[in-house]
Design a protein around this motif. Structure first.
Motif, PDB file in Angstrom:
ATOM      1  N   ALA A   1      11.791 -79.943 -39.501  1.00  8.12           N
ATOM      2  CA  ALA A   1      10.933 -80.544 -40.520  1.00  8.12           C
ATOM      3  C   ALA A   1      10.345 -79.466 -41.421  1.00  8.12           C
ATOM      4  O   ALA A   1       9.970 -78.394 -40.952  1.00  8.12           O
ATOM      5  N   GLY A   2      10.292 -79.759 -42.721  1.00 12.33           N
ATOM      6  CA  GLY A   2       9.692 -78.833 -43.667  1.00 12.33           C
ATOM      7  C   GLY A   2       9.981 -79.278 -45.075  1.00 12.33           C
ATOM      8  O   GLY A   2      10.545 -80.349 -45.299  1.00 12.33           O
ATOM      9  N   TYR A   3       9.580 -78.460 -46.028  1.00  8.65           N
ATOM     10  CA  TYR A   3       9.922 -78.729 -47.418  1.00  8.65           C
ATOM     11  C   TYR A   3      10.429 -77.441 -48.030  1.00  8.65           C
ATOM     12  O   TYR A   3       9.694 -76.463 -48.155  1.00  8.65           O
ATOM     13  N   SER A   4      11.685 -77.427 -48.348  1.00 14.22           N
ATOM     14  CA  SER A   4      12.277 -76.268 -48.983  1.00 14.22           C
ATOM     15  C   SER A   4      13.453 -76.739 -49.821  1.00 14.22           C
ATOM     16  O   SER A   4      14.328 -77.449 -49.316  1.00 14.22           O
ATOM     17  N   GLU A   5      13.446 -76.354 -51.093  1.00 13.36           N
ATOM     18  CA  GLU A   5      14.612 -76.622 -51.936  1.00 13.36           C
ATOM     19  C   GLU A   5      15.701 -75.648 -51.512  1.00 13.36           C
ATOM     20  O   GLU A   5      15.421 -74.531 -51.097  1.00 13.36           O
ATOM     21  N   GLY A   6      16.910 -76.076 -51.588  1.00 14.08           N
ATOM     22  CA  GLY A   6      18.018 -75.206 -51.232  1.00 14.08           C
ATOM     23  C   GLY A   6      19.306 -75.986 -51.182  1.00 14.08           C
ATOM     24  O   GLY A   6      19.321 -77.205 -51.334  1.00 14.08           O
ATOM     25  N   VAL A   7      20.377 -75.291 -50.952  1.00 15.04           N
ATOM     26  CA  VAL A   7      21.701 -75.894 -50.882  1.00 15.04           C
ATOM     27  C   VAL A   7      22.089 -76.058 -49.419  1.00 15.04           C
ATOM     28  O   VAL A   7      21.887 -75.153 -48.605  1.00 15.04           O
ATOM     29  N   GLY A   8      22.649 -77.206 -49.094  1.00 21.18           N
ATOM     30  CA  GLY A   8      23.135 -77.449 -47.739  1.00 21.18           C
ATOM     31  C   GLY A   8      22.031 -77.335 -46.703  1.00 21.18           C
ATOM     32  O   GLY A   8      20.941 -77.881 -46.863  1.00 21.18           O
ATOM     33  N   THR A   9      22.307 -76.610 -45.623  1.00 20.21           N
ATOM     34  CA  THR A   9      21.342 -76.503 -44.530  1.00 20.21           C
ATOM     35  C   THR A   9      20.173 -75.587 -44.850  1.00 20.21           C
ATOM     36  O   THR A   9      19.254 -75.458 -44.047  1.00 20.21           O
ATOM     37  N   TRP A  10      20.156 -74.973 -46.034  1.00 24.33           N
ATOM     38  CA  TRP A  10      18.996 -74.183 -46.459  1.00 24.33           C
ATOM     39  C   TRP A  10      17.876 -75.097 -46.951  1.00 24.33           C
ATOM     40  O   TRP A  10      16.722 -74.675 -47.033  1.00 24.33           O
ATOM     41  N   ALA A  11      18.207 -76.320 -47.295  1.00 27.20           N
ATOM     42  CA  ALA A  11      17.186 -77.287 -47.699  1.00 27.20           C
ATOM     43  C   ALA A  11      16.471 -77.792 -46.447  1.00 27.20           C
ATOM     44  O   ALA A  11      17.038 -77.806 -45.356  1.00 27.20           O
ATOM     45  N   GLU A  12      15.214 -78.189 -46.622  1.00 23.43           N
ATOM     46  CA  GLU A  12      14.470 -78.807 -45.522  1.00 23.43           C
ATOM     47  C   GLU A  12      13.858 -80.110 -46.004  1.00 23.43           C
ATOM     48  O   GLU A  12      13.428 -80.218 -47.150  1.00 23.43           O
ATOM     49  N   PHE A  13      13.825 -81.084 -45.102  1.00 24.53           N
ATOM     50  CA  PHE A  13      13.228 -82.386 -45.362  1.00 24.53           C
ATOM     51  C   PHE A  13      12.203 -82.661 -44.271  1.00 24.53           C
ATOM     52  O   PHE A  13      12.281 -82.104 -43.179  1.00 24.53           O
ATOM     53  N   SER A  14      11.278 -83.560 -44.587  1.00 27.00           N
ATOM     54  CA  SER A  14      10.300 -83.966 -43.598  1.00 27.00           C
ATOM     55  C   SER A  14      10.273 -85.486 -43.538  1.00 27.00           C
ATOM     56  O   SER A  14       9.607 -86.142 -44.320  1.00 27.00           O
ATOM     57  N   ARG A  15      11.078 -86.018 -42.646  1.00 28.52           N
ATOM     58  CA  ARG A  15      11.208 -87.453 -42.418  1.00 28.52           C
ATOM     59  C   ARG A  15      11.752 -88.214 -43.631  1.00 28.52           C
ATOM     60  O   ARG A  15      11.095 -89.101 -44.158  1.00 28.52           O
ATOM     61  N   PRO A  16      12.959 -87.897 -44.067  1.00 27.84           N
ATOM     62  CA  PRO A  16      13.536 -88.709 -45.142  1.00 27.84           C
ATOM     63  C   PRO A  16      13.713 -90.153 -44.652  1.00 27.84           C
ATOM     64  O   PRO A  16      14.218 -90.373 -43.559  1.00 27.84           O
ATOM     65  N   MET A  17      13.232 -91.086 -45.443  1.00 25.41           N
ATOM     66  CA  MET A  17      13.234 -92.486 -45.015  1.00 25.41           C
ATOM     67  C   MET A  17      14.031 -93.416 -45.920  1.00 25.41           C
ATOM     68  O   MET A  17      14.097 -94.607 -45.658  1.00 25.41           O
ATOM     69  N   GLY A  18      14.624 -92.883 -46.982  1.00 29.39           N
ATOM     70  CA  GLY A  18      15.407 -93.717 -47.871  1.00 29.39           C
ATOM     71  C   GLY A  18      16.415 -92.893 -48.640  1.00 29.39           C
ATOM     72  O   GLY A  18      16.164 -91.721 -48.926  1.00 29.39           O
ATOM     73  N   VAL A  19      17.558 -93.483 -48.944  1.00 33.43           N
ATOM     74  CA  VAL A  19      18.580 -92.837 -49.764  1.00 33.43           C
ATOM     75  C   VAL A  19      19.163 -93.877 -50.720  1.00 33.43           C
ATOM     76  O   VAL A  19      19.236 -95.063 -50.386  1.00 33.43           O
ATOM     77  N   ALA A  20      19.543 -93.425 -51.907  1.00 31.69           N
ATOM     78  CA  ALA A  20      20.173 -94.304 -52.892  1.00 31.69           C
ATOM     79  C   ALA A  20      21.156 -93.493 -53.716  1.00 31.69           C
ATOM     80  O   ALA A  20      20.887 -92.343 -54.063  1.00 31.69           O
ATOM     81  N   LEU A  21      22.287 -94.093 -54.010  1.00 29.55           N
ATOM     82  CA  LEU A  21      23.311 -93.453 -54.834  1.00 29.55           C
ATOM     83  C   LEU A  21      23.170 -93.872 -56.287  1.00 29.55           C
ATOM     84  O   LEU A  21      22.862 -95.032 -56.582  1.00 29.55           O
ATOM     85  N   SER A  22      23.431 -92.924 -57.182  1.00 28.06           N
ATOM     86  CA  SER A  22      23.449 -93.246 -58.606  1.00 28.06           C
ATOM     87  C   SER A  22      24.727 -94.012 -58.930  1.00 28.06           C
ATOM     88  O   SER A  22      25.681 -94.015 -58.155  1.00 28.06           O
TER      89      SER A  22
END
Length: 134
Positions: free
Chosen positions: A91-112
């Motif tokens: 868990a965390g917040y970090s912009e990045g590519v692939g596994t360098w990015a961090e999320f903290s409980r993503p609860m939704g996704v949507a495609l353009s």
């Protein structure tokens, strides 16, 4: 017609629902089997989900993107392959590519439209994040 996909969080799998009401399971992971730490990428039953909570399928139904634990994962239905596309699992917040990015409980996704961008509702990060898929 394409099935409806449903994240079955506490059974660690993705279910399908067809137009007749029949329920199936996407052949990735081991339903009902809790993951080792954050779940594993892999093919078929060698893959494991962490806690899939939300998903979005491409318009052709060939790929599913899933908010799973603190990662964003992709299922290639043609190959029954689960791959992490973003997030390390921690868990965390970090912009990045692939596994360098961090999320903290993503609860939704949507495609353009056109499936070029995936939007992620990062619940504890208090942000909508964008992942380029092109």
């Amino acid at each position: 017609s394409l099935p409806t996909f449903v994240a079955d969080t506490l059974n660690f799998c993705i279910r399908t629902l067809d137009s007749s009401g029949a329920v199936g399971t996407v052949p990735v992971g081991t339903p009902g089997w809790p993951p080792d730490q954050f779940g594993n990428d892999g093919v078929g039953s060698s893959a494991q989900f962490d806690h899939p909570v939300a998903l979005a399928a491409t318009s052709d139904g060939g790929t599913i993107y899933i908010a799973d634990g603190n990662r964003i994962r992709r299922v290639d239905l043609g190959r029954s392959e689960l791959t992490t596309i973003a997030g390390s699992g921690a868990a965390g917040y970090s912009e990045g590519v692939g596994t360098w990015a961090e999320f903290s409980r993503p609860m939704g996704v949507a495609l353009s439209e056109g499936n070029a961008t995936l939007f992620v509702a990062d619940f504890h990060g208090h942000r909508i994040r964008r992942i380029s898929l092109a």
